[in-house]
Scaffold this motif. Structure first.
Motif, PDB file in Angstrom:
ATOM      1  N   CYS A  69       7.862   0.109 -46.130  1.00  0.00           N
ATOM      2  CA  CYS A  69       7.818   1.563 -46.312  1.00  0.00           C
ATOM      3  C   CYS A  69       8.950   2.240 -45.547  1.00  0.00           C
ATOM      4  N   THR A  70       9.236   1.733 -44.364  1.00  0.00           N
ATOM      5  CA  THR A  70      10.320   2.310 -43.563  1.00  0.00           C
ATOM      6  C   THR A  70      11.663   2.130 -44.250  1.00  0.00           C
ATOM      7  N   ARG A  71      11.888   0.944 -44.835  1.00  0.00           N
ATOM      8  CA  ARG A  71      13.132   0.721 -45.571  1.00  0.00           C
ATOM      9  C   ARG A  71      13.295   1.741 -46.692  1.00  0.00           C
ATOM     10  N   SER A  72      12.213   1.975 -47.408  1.00  0.00           N
ATOM     11  CA  SER A  72      12.261   2.925 -48.522  1.00  0.00           C
ATOM     12  C   SER A  72      12.571   4.334 -48.024  1.00  0.00           C
ATOM     13  N   ALA A  73      11.917   4.732 -46.947  1.00  0.00           N
ATOM     14  CA  ALA A  73      12.132   6.074 -46.405  1.00  0.00           C
ATOM     15  C   ALA A  73      13.560   6.252 -45.909  1.00  0.00           C
ATOM     16  N   ILE A  74      14.094   5.245 -45.235  1.00  0.00           N
ATOM     17  CA  ILE A  74      15.472   5.335 -44.745  1.00  0.00           C
ATOM     18  C   ILE A  74      16.449   5.465 -45.908  1.00  0.00           C
ATOM     19  N   ILE A 222      14.421  -5.166 -40.283  1.00  0.00           N
ATOM     20  CA  ILE A 222      13.856  -6.451 -39.867  1.00  0.00           C
ATOM     21  C   ILE A 222      14.257  -6.764 -38.421  1.00  0.00           C
ATOM     22  N   ALA A 223      15.467  -6.358 -38.022  1.00  0.00           N
ATOM     23  CA  ALA A 223      15.875  -6.573 -36.631  1.00  0.00           C
ATOM     24  C   ALA A 223      15.004  -5.757 -35.681  1.00  0.00           C
ATOM     25  N   ALA A 224      14.639  -4.550 -36.098  1.00  0.00           N
ATOM     26  CA  ALA A 224      13.795  -3.701 -35.258  1.00  0.00           C
ATOM     27  C   ALA A 224      12.422  -4.318 -35.041  1.00  0.00           C
ATOM     28  N   SER A 225      11.949  -5.078 -36.022  1.00  0.00           N
ATOM     29  CA  SER A 225      10.614  -5.675 -35.906  1.00  0.00           C
ATOM     30  C   SER A 225      10.560  -6.807 -34.885  1.00  0.00           C
ATOM     31  N   VAL A 226      11.734  -7.378 -34.558  1.00  0.00           N
ATOM     32  CA  VAL A 226      11.783  -8.470 -33.572  1.00  0.00           C
ATOM     33  C   VAL A 226      12.778  -8.126 -32.464  1.00  0.00           C
ATOM     34  N   GLU A 227      12.930  -6.857 -32.204  1.00  0.00           N
ATOM     35  CA  GLU A 227      13.941  -6.388 -31.251  1.00  0.00           C
ATOM     36  C   GLU A 227      13.853  -7.087 -29.903  1.00  0.00           C
ATOM     37  N   TRP A 241      26.327  -2.951 -33.511  1.00  0.00           N
ATOM     38  CA  TRP A 241      25.914  -2.480 -34.842  1.00  0.00           C
ATOM     39  C   TRP A 241      24.487  -1.926 -34.803  1.00  0.00           C
ATOM     40  N   TYR A 242      23.587  -2.644 -34.154  1.00  0.00           N
ATOM     41  CA  TYR A 242      22.175  -2.246 -34.105  1.00  0.00           C
ATOM     42  C   TYR A 242      22.010  -0.888 -33.433  1.00  0.00           C
ATOM     43  N   GLU A 243      22.683  -0.681 -32.332  1.00  0.00           N
ATOM     44  CA  GLU A 243      22.591   0.593 -31.614  1.00  0.00           C
ATOM     45  C   GLU A 243      23.209   1.727 -32.427  1.00  0.00           C
ATOM     46  N   MET A 244      24.312   1.432 -33.110  1.00  0.00           N
ATOM     47  CA  MET A 244      24.970   2.453 -33.914  1.00  0.00           C
ATOM     48  C   MET A 244      24.093   2.881 -35.094  1.00  0.00           C
ATOM     49  N   VAL A 245      23.549   1.912 -35.807  1.00  0.00           N
ATOM     50  CA  VAL A 245      22.697   2.230 -36.959  1.00  0.00           C
ATOM     51  C   VAL A 245      21.425   2.934 -36.499  1.00  0.00           C
ATOM     52  N   GLY A 246      20.876   2.483 -35.390  1.00  0.00           N
ATOM     53  CA  GLY A 246      19.646   3.085 -34.888  1.00  0.00           C
ATOM     54  C   GLY A 246      19.793   4.520 -34.444  1.00  0.00           C
ATOM     55  N   SER A 247      21.013   4.951 -34.210  1.00  0.00           N
ATOM     56  CA  SER A 247      21.257   6.325 -33.770  1.00  0.00           C
ATOM     57  C   SER A 247      21.574   7.269 -34.933  1.00  0.00           C
ATOM     58  N   VAL A 251      18.398   7.435 -40.288  1.00  0.00           N
ATOM     59  CA  VAL A 251      17.626   6.238 -39.931  1.00  0.00           C
ATOM     60  C   VAL A 251      16.471   6.628 -39.010  1.00  0.00           C
ATOM     61  N   VAL A 252      16.754   7.493 -38.055  1.00  0.00           N
ATOM     62  CA  VAL A 252      15.712   7.962 -37.135  1.00  0.00           C
ATOM     63  C   VAL A 252      14.598   8.672 -37.912  1.00  0.00           C
ATOM     64  N   ARG A 253      14.978   9.543 -38.841  1.00  0.00           N
ATOM     65  CA  ARG A 253      13.978  10.255 -39.639  1.00  0.00           C
ATOM     66  C   ARG A 253      13.174   9.284 -40.499  1.00  0.00           C
ATOM     67  N   GLY A 254      13.854   8.309 -41.080  1.00  0.00           N
ATOM     68  CA  GLY A 254      13.162   7.333 -41.914  1.00  0.00           C
ATOM     69  C   GLY A 254      12.164   6.503 -41.125  1.00  0.00           C
ATOM     70  N   GLN A 255      12.541   6.153 -39.899  1.00  0.00           N
ATOM     71  CA  GLN A 255      11.631   5.374 -39.055  1.00  0.00           C
ATOM     72  C   GLN A 255      10.370   6.164 -38.700  1.00  0.00           C
ATOM     73  N   ARG A 256      10.513   7.475 -38.644  1.00  0.00           N
ATOM     74  CA  ARG A 256       9.385   8.331 -38.252  1.00  0.00           C
ATOM     75  C   ARG A 256       8.630   8.910 -39.441  1.00  0.00           C
ATOM     76  N   ALA A 257       9.047   8.553 -40.642  1.00  0.00           N
ATOM     77  CA  ALA A 257       8.491   9.193 -41.844  1.00  0.00           C
ATOM     78  C   ALA A 257       6.988   9.058 -41.933  1.00  0.00           C
ATOM     79  N   PHE A 258       6.460   7.894 -41.567  1.00  0.00           N
ATOM     80  CA  PHE A 258       5.014   7.664 -41.699  1.00  0.00           C
ATOM     81  C   PHE A 258       4.278   7.787 -40.359  1.00  0.00           C
ATOM     82  N   ASP A 259       4.994   8.266 -39.371  1.00  0.00           N
ATOM     83  CA  ASP A 259       4.368   8.523 -38.073  1.00  0.00           C
ATOM     84  C   ASP A 259       3.936   9.989 -38.050  1.00  0.00           C
ATOM     85  N   LEU A 260       2.779  10.263 -38.575  1.00  0.00           N
ATOM     86  CA  LEU A 260       2.310  11.646 -38.730  1.00  0.00           C
ATOM     87  C   LEU A 260       1.353  12.081 -37.633  1.00  0.00           C
ATOM     88  N   SER A 261       1.367  11.339 -36.530  1.00  0.00           N
ATOM     89  CA  SER A 261       0.474  11.674 -35.422  1.00  0.00           C
ATOM     90  C   SER A 261       0.944  12.938 -34.699  1.00  0.00           C
TER      91      SER A 261
END
Length: 261
Positions: A69-74, A222-227, A241-247, A251-261
């Motif tokens: 789901c996160t991949r799709s949102a990103i 997938i890298a984030a899942s085994v960071e 690369w990982y730090e650059m993409v993560g910033s 990508v940040v919005r996509g990672q939080r898309a399903f975090d509706l807490s």
């Protein structure tokens, strides 16, 4: 009226002439006969109406806080496609109820639903299909325009899908079946394969060259899942690369898309 393409600017203009015989592009040294111009004319007209039609679309992304789901949102975020998140309660079994099964009989997430006025709903039920949908909806944003660069993006994308994400999914299945040793072996193999991607970004900024693509989305999630299990200290290129993409904001919005807490 004809639409004129200027290759050195990438822009189109219009002309009242009934026919256009030759377009000479001095900056690139290319001469295009009227057959080429006619083909480009048709392309831009079709592209214009395709984009106008797409503007009326309403996208809903059904899912939960999972890698797929996160991949799709990103992908949707990076493509700049507005969408509405529809959180599916997996622990509560919502994915097994009639409402969700009507969208995906397999009872899985994510599911992308596109609504357009006067047309039947369009439903996609695979995260990778959703990523490709986003890439094709906004050409050049998630896949390169040129043939070879696009082929490389596909190569790296499928590398992460089949050689890294695939074993991770198999490991999850084995873990749920109580086969802990087999699950651990698959994760070890998956991480070892993931770490070889350090070579991809040794000279290139992104996984498939100098531009962000669907390959980076697949790799990053997938890298984030085994960071915590990746040996970042001996993988300087991959860590950069990982730090650059993560910033990246998308990508940040996509990672939080399903975090509706």
């Amino acid at each position: 009226m004809r639409r004129m393409w200027t290759p050195d600017t990438g822009r189109t203009s219009t002309s009242q002439d009934n026919a256009v015989h030759v377009v000479a592009v001095s900056n690139s040294g290319i001469d295009m006969d009227w057959h080429s111009v006619a083909a480009l004319d048709d392309f831009f007209v079709n592209e214009h109406y395709r984009q106008v039609d797409a503007m009326d679309a309403i996208l809903e992304l059904y899912g939960s806080q999972t890698g797929n789901c996160t991949r799709s949102a990103i992908a949707l975020e990076e493509a700049g496609l507005p969408y509405t998140v529809r959180l599916v309660d997996l622990p509560g079994g919502e994915h097994r109820r009639a409402g969700h099964l009507a969208l995906n009989p397999a009872g899985k997430v994510p599911v992308l639903v596109e609504h357009r006025p006067g047309k039947p709903d369009f439903v996609l039920t695979q995260s990778n299909a959703i990523m490709l949908f986003a890439a094709e909806r906004v050409p050049g944003r998630l896949l390169p325009h040129t043939e070879r660069a696009r082929a490389t993006a596909y190569e790296r994308f499928f590398f992460f899908l089949t050689d890294v994400i695939g074993p991770a999914h198999a490991s999850f299945f084995l873990q749920n079946q109580g086969i802990a040793d087999g699950a651990a072996r698959l994760i070890e193999r998956m991480i070892t394969t993931l770490e070889t991607a350090d070579l991809y970004v040794e000279t290139d900024e992104y996984m498939a060259g100098d531009a962000f693509s669907i390959a980076d989305i697949a790799a990053f999630t997938i890298a984030a899942s085994v960071e915590t299990q990746v040996a970042w200290a001996r993988l300087p290129n991959l860590r950069r690369w990982y730090e650059m993409v993560g910033s990246r904001p998308s990508v940040v919005r996509g990672q939080r898309a399903f975090d509706l807490s």
